[in-house]
Scaffold this active site. Structure first.
Site, mmCIF file in Angstrom:
data_model
loop_
_atom_site.group_PDB
_atom_site.id
_atom_site.type_symbol
_atom_site.label_atom_id
_atom_site.label_comp_id
_atom_site.label_asym_id
_atom_site.label_seq_id
_atom_site.Cartn_x
_atom_site.Cartn_y
_atom_site.Cartn_z
ATOM 1 N N GLN A 44 0.813 -1.217 0.000
ATOM 2 C CA GLN A 44 0.000 0.000 0.000
ATOM 3 C C GLN A 44 0.844 1.263 0.000
ATOM 4 O OE1 GLN A 44 -3.949 -1.097 2.500
ATOM 5 N NE2 GLN A 44 -2.110 -0.975 3.713
ATOM 6 N N TYR A 69 5.391 -9.703 16.140
ATOM 7 C CA TYR A 69 5.439 -8.611 15.168
ATOM 8 C C TYR A 69 5.946 -7.325 15.817
ATOM 9 C CZ TYR A 69 3.684 -4.826 12.210
ATOM 10 O OH TYR A 69 3.576 -3.680 11.459
#
Length: 293
Positions: free
Chosen positions: A11, A124
């Site tokens: 993106q 993460y």
């Protein structure tokens, strides 16, 4: 100005590419052209291109999958960031590294400032924090921009997933006790370019203005999607608790970022997340698969 962007196909890289101009060359590369986990390949690529700046938009972002693939997540989010930082310093490029709200634990009752104590609660988040530290060590003059809840009119993101599910099912159940700030990708891209072109060193926070839960975000998507003609009827959006939707990775319950310093320094327009959502939805072509009879 020549800018090397990693993470082509994502993106942010896509949004940055659209901001190319006669005096701003944007060269976006994906893993097929540059594997940032390969230190030698990174150094050779930067040496050959000699960019004025590098924007690291590449990341392992499969939050839940990272719990079972910690080494792969670390290779991209930490080691890869370090390789880029080292090459940027060696070849005179300014590095803009993109990080995340997941470096925080999510247990504050106020927006997180850039200098607040970190405490990631997922693989993460931990690997992204390791990447931040390697960037600081290898490229002290670099800019790190933390962001959150990023979405665009294409790709894989919460906005498009919600529109698809609303169209297919007519109803969705969405977590209401995780709070943050949705961020349209075009504003983030502009912030990255401002940091690169102004060589704005340090750690910065960037999201759209305002606060929402995932439930609030979904309700807004339903309303704006209906108004834009992407949905034929208003879907039902039901709030649920985090414990009703268990996932392998723990998410921060409150990950709102304090953007005060960034807004004052970058001089970019401040946009409420609802306005960013409306603009993004209006740019999505109408598709028969995104309707509900």
């Amino acid at each position: 100005m020549r800018i090397l962007v990693t993470g082509a196909g994502g993106q942010l890289a896509g949004a940055l590419t659209r901001l190319a101009s006669p005096d701003r060359e944007i060269h976006a590369v994906g893993v097929d052209r540059l594997d940032i986990t390969d230190a030698g390949a990174v150094d050779r690529a930067v040496a050959a291109m000699r960019p004025d700046a590098i924007v690291n938009a590449a990341a392992y972002t499969a939050v839940d999958k990272a719990e079972s693939e910690p080494e792969l997540a670390r290779a991209v989010n930490a080691d890869g960031a370090g390789h880029l930082a080292r090459a940027a310093t060696r070849h005179g490029a300014f590095l803009v590294h993109v990080s995340t709200d997941f470096v925080f634990a999510g247990d504050h009752g106020r927006p997180y400032r850039p200098d607040d104590e970190t405490g990631p609660v997922s693989v993460y988040g931990r690997t992204k924090l390791e990447g931040e530290r390697l960037v600081r060590d290898e490229a002290p003059a670099a800019a790190t921009i933390r962001t959150a809840w990023v979405y665009a009119a294409s790709g894989r993101n919460f906005l498009l997933t919600m529109l698809r599910l609303m169209g297919e099912r007519g109803s969705v159940r969405v977590v209401a006790d995780q709070v943050g700030s949705p961020t349209a990708v075009d504003g983030l891209a502009a912030a990255c370019l401002r940091a690169a072109e102004g060589r704005l060193s340090g750690t910065w926070h960037w999201t759209d203005a305002g606060i929402a839960s995932w439930y609030d975000f979904a309700v807004a998507i339903a309303e704006e999607g209906l108004a834009a003609g992407l949905l034929r009827s208003r879907p039902e959006v039901a709030p649920i608790r985090t414990e009703d939707f268990p996932t392998p990775a723990i998410r921060p319950a409150y990950s709102v970022l304090d953007k005060t310093a960034t807004w004052a320094t970058f001089g970019l327009p401040v946009r409420h997340w609802r306005d960013g959502l409306r603009e993004t939805i209006r740019s999505i072509p109408r598709a028969p698969t995104a309707t509900h009879p």
